[in-house]
Design an enzyme around this catalytic site. Structure first.
Site, PDB file in Angstrom:
ATOM      1  N   PHE A   1       3.280 144.610 -21.646  1.00  0.00           N
ATOM      2  CA  PHE A   1       3.909 145.273 -22.795  1.00  0.00           C
ATOM      3  C   PHE A   1       4.695 144.233 -23.569  1.00  0.00           C
ATOM      4  O   PHE A   1       5.655 143.647 -23.052  1.00  0.00           O
ATOM      5  CB  PHE A   1       4.846 146.422 -22.400  1.00  0.00           C
ATOM      6  CG  PHE A   1       5.417 147.096 -23.618  1.00  0.00           C
ATOM      7  CD1 PHE A   1       4.710 148.104 -24.272  1.00  0.00           C
ATOM      8  CD2 PHE A   1       6.624 146.686 -24.162  1.00  0.00           C
ATOM      9  CE1 PHE A   1       5.208 148.695 -25.433  1.00  0.00           C
ATOM     10  CE2 PHE A   1       7.127 147.273 -25.326  1.00  0.00           C
ATOM     11  CZ  PHE A   1       6.420 148.277 -25.960  1.00  0.00           C
TER      12      PHE A   1
ATOM     13  N   ASP B   1       8.035 136.218 -21.814  1.00  0.00           N
ATOM     14  CA  ASP B   1       8.660 137.324 -22.542  1.00  0.00           C
ATOM     15  C   ASP B   1       9.737 137.921 -21.635  1.00  0.00           C
ATOM     16  O   ASP B   1       9.449 138.707 -20.733  1.00  0.00           O
ATOM     17  CB  ASP B   1       7.608 138.373 -22.918  1.00  0.00           C
ATOM     18  CG  ASP B   1       8.214 139.564 -23.660  1.00  0.00           C
ATOM     19  OD1 ASP B   1       9.459 139.687 -23.689  1.00  0.00           O
ATOM     20  OD2 ASP B   1       7.440 140.384 -24.194  1.00  0.00           O
TER      21      ASP B   1
ATOM     22  N   LYS C   1      16.285 142.771 -27.087  1.00  0.00           N
ATOM     23  CA  LYS C   1      17.031 143.854 -26.448  1.00  0.00           C
ATOM     24  C   LYS C   1      18.523 143.526 -26.257  1.00  0.00           C
ATOM     25  O   LYS C   1      19.267 143.617 -27.215  1.00  0.00           O
ATOM     26  CB  LYS C   1      16.333 144.265 -25.152  1.00  0.00           C
ATOM     27  CG  LYS C   1      14.965 144.917 -25.450  1.00  0.00           C
ATOM     28  CD  LYS C   1      14.479 145.849 -24.381  1.00  0.00           C
ATOM     29  CE  LYS C   1      13.327 146.708 -24.905  1.00  0.00           C
ATOM     30  NZ  LYS C   1      11.993 146.264 -24.525  1.00  0.00           N
TER      31      LYS C   1
HETATM   32  C1  LIG Z   1      10.850 146.168 -25.420  1.00  0.00           C
HETATM   33  C2  LIG Z   1       9.938 145.003 -25.212  1.00  0.00           C
HETATM   34  C3  LIG Z   1       9.319 144.356 -26.290  1.00  0.00           C
HETATM   35  C4  LIG Z   1       9.401 144.863 -27.700  1.00  0.00           C
HETATM   36  O1  LIG Z   1      10.689 144.903 -28.213  1.00  0.00           O
HETATM   37  P1  LIG Z   1      11.014 145.807 -29.517  1.00  0.00           P
HETATM   38  O2  LIG Z   1      12.418 145.445 -29.855  1.00  0.00           O
HETATM   39  O3  LIG Z   1      10.839 147.237 -29.116  1.00  0.00           O
HETATM   40  O4  LIG Z   1      10.026 145.398 -30.565  1.00  0.00           O
HETATM   41  C5  LIG Z   1       8.557 143.234 -26.010  1.00  0.00           C
HETATM   42  N1  LIG Z   1       8.415 142.779 -24.766  1.00  0.00           N
HETATM   43  C6  LIG Z   1       9.006 143.370 -23.707  1.00  0.00           C
HETATM   44  C7  LIG Z   1       8.831 142.786 -22.344  1.00  0.00           C
HETATM   45  C8  LIG Z   1       9.762 144.513 -23.896  1.00  0.00           C
HETATM   46  O5  LIG Z   1      10.307 145.132 -22.844  1.00  0.00           O
END
Ligand SMILES: *Cc1c(COP(=O)(O)O)cnc(C)c1O
Length: 407
Positions: A147, A232, A261
């Site tokens: 994700f 990520d 985040k």
């Molecule tokens: C939440 C998330 C994203 C996307 O972040 P947004 O601010 O919702 O665009 C990307 N990678 C990971 C691992 C995430 O948990």
């Protein structure tokens, strides 16, 4: 508060939202109007321990006094300039975040997806200009169950049918391999590969932790093949797992860190990538940007977040409270809990779906004063704010036990 809001009930609020806002979520039926620390309150005055923390955007809890004070001060001073001009808050934020990540430079954006897109663009440009990969064939290896956000390019390499369906045609140049299998990463690398993009722990996937040594092996493979390792850490990073980054558990340093985040302190979207000169210098004026990326308000909040992380206090809390959480969760085995995956204050708990679905468990927990979110039907993700207490964790586990026992 507007006068009308006072008289509106939970069902009134939900009716208006359902009528006027697109149905891209299926929320639990609570309408929140206040938050403080690890707790939130709804319009009926009921209180809840927040065990989702805005998918870890609220690692420091709701309305952390230090972050609110810093935001308010900046709000009254300067909020937006665009990057057409310098402003006095970018330098200190960039320096502190670069120091925290151990990298030369950062590139600030807003949402997590934008930061992932930035990492993809930088990786491709590095591959094409520095590694001299064929521009039509530059490839990035990604993971099954990933994700990384919701943009068209990102959902194009998602393996979740619901996230992808109806959004084609997709951006080419991605190869999907099984998560946790370093040999599969190596087998997928070709002369056209520019990067390997992974989550060190898959959050949306259900807190999926790869086997020990996996990140180290991927690091070694990337180095040997001259491929960028992109981590990520949008959900796993910034103290959640008991370290600043989840990669720190294996002392692995990727070429590009992707953050989001919690970097915005739960106040506003703040994201960034961090990399060294050899990678980041492919970015030149006009080749990438964002109107709001790196704005003064975002930088002030992000700077304060980094200062809070520098002390190690939140990492330590995550580690210590994580041990508490683990002990408490183990007592639920035999009460319908069939699997626990955990690192720091972050757990994926699998429930026996013959007993109840994840959704029903979350609804039962909500009635008992705990908010959590299921993922993939049978997994509950627990990620309370790092400012919570041991008593909060006990409250959460008791709500879970009572719901499971009620059947
Ligand atoms: C939440 C998330 C994203 C996307 O972040 P947004 O601010 O919702 O665009 C990307 N990678 C990971 C691992 C995430 O948990």
């Amino acid at each position: 508060m507007p006068a009308t809001a006072v008289s509106m009930s939970t069902t009134d609020h939900i009716a208006v939202v359902e009528r006027y806002a697109a149905h891209n979520y299926h929320p639990l039926e609570v309408v929140l109007d206040r938050g403080e620390g690890a707790w939130v309150w709804d319009v009926e005055g009921r209180e809840y321990f927040d065990c989702l923390s805005g998918y870890s955007a609220l690692n420091f809890g709701h309305s952390h006094p230090r972050l609110v004070a810093r935001a308010q001060e900046q709000l009254a001073t300067l909020t937006l300039t665009s990057r057409a001009f310098f402003h006095d808050r970018l330098g200190e934020f960039a320096r502190e975040l670069a120091e925290l990540t151990g990298k030369d430079m950062i590139l600030p954006m807003n949402s997590g997806a934008e930061a992932v897109e930035t990492a993809i663009k930088v990786s491709r440009k590095w591959g094409i200009q520095v590694k001299k990969v064929d521009p039509e064939r530059a490839n990035i290896v990604v993971m099954d169950g990933n994700f990384h956000g919701r943009t068209t390019t990102i959902v194009g390499f998602s393996t979740d049918p619901v996230a992808r369906e109806g959004y084609s045609p997709f951006t080419p140049g991605f190869t999907i391999v099984p998560y946790g299998d370093a040999a599969a990463v190596e087998a997928a690398i070709t002369e056209h590969t520019v990067a390997v993009l992974l989550e060190p722990i898959q959050g949306e996937g259900g807190v999926v932790i790869p086997p020990d040594g996996y990140l180290t092996a991927v690091r070694e493979i990337c180095t040997r093949h001259g491929v960028l390792m992109v981590a990520d850490e949008i959900q796993s990073g910034l103290a959640r797992t008991g370290k600043t980054f989840a990669c720190d558990h294996e002392l692995v340093v990727p070429d590009i860190w992707v953050m989001g985040k919690a970097l915005g302190g739960g106040i506003m979207p703040v994201s960034a990538i961090a990399a060294n000169h050899d990678v980041m210098d492919v970015i030149t004026p006009g080749s990438h940007g964002s109107t709001f990326g790196g704005n003064p308000l975002a930088c002030a909040i992000g700077h304060e977040v980094v200062l809070m992380l520098k002390t190690g206090e939140f990492q330590e809390r995550a580690r210590r409270l994580g041990e508490e959480l683990h002990t408490a969760l183990r007592t639920l085995e035999g009460h319908g809990v069939v699997g626990i995956r955990q690192r720091g204050l972050w757990a994926g708990v699998d429930v026996d779906t013959s007993l109840m679905t994840g959704r029903r468990l979350c609804e039962g927990m909500a009635r008992r004063g705990v908010l959590a979110k299921d993922t993939h039907g049978s997994t509950i993700r627990l990620a309370p704010p790092l400012v919570c207490t041991e008593a909060d964790i006990d409250h959460m586990v008791e709500a879970m036990r009572a719901t499971l026992d009620a059947g």
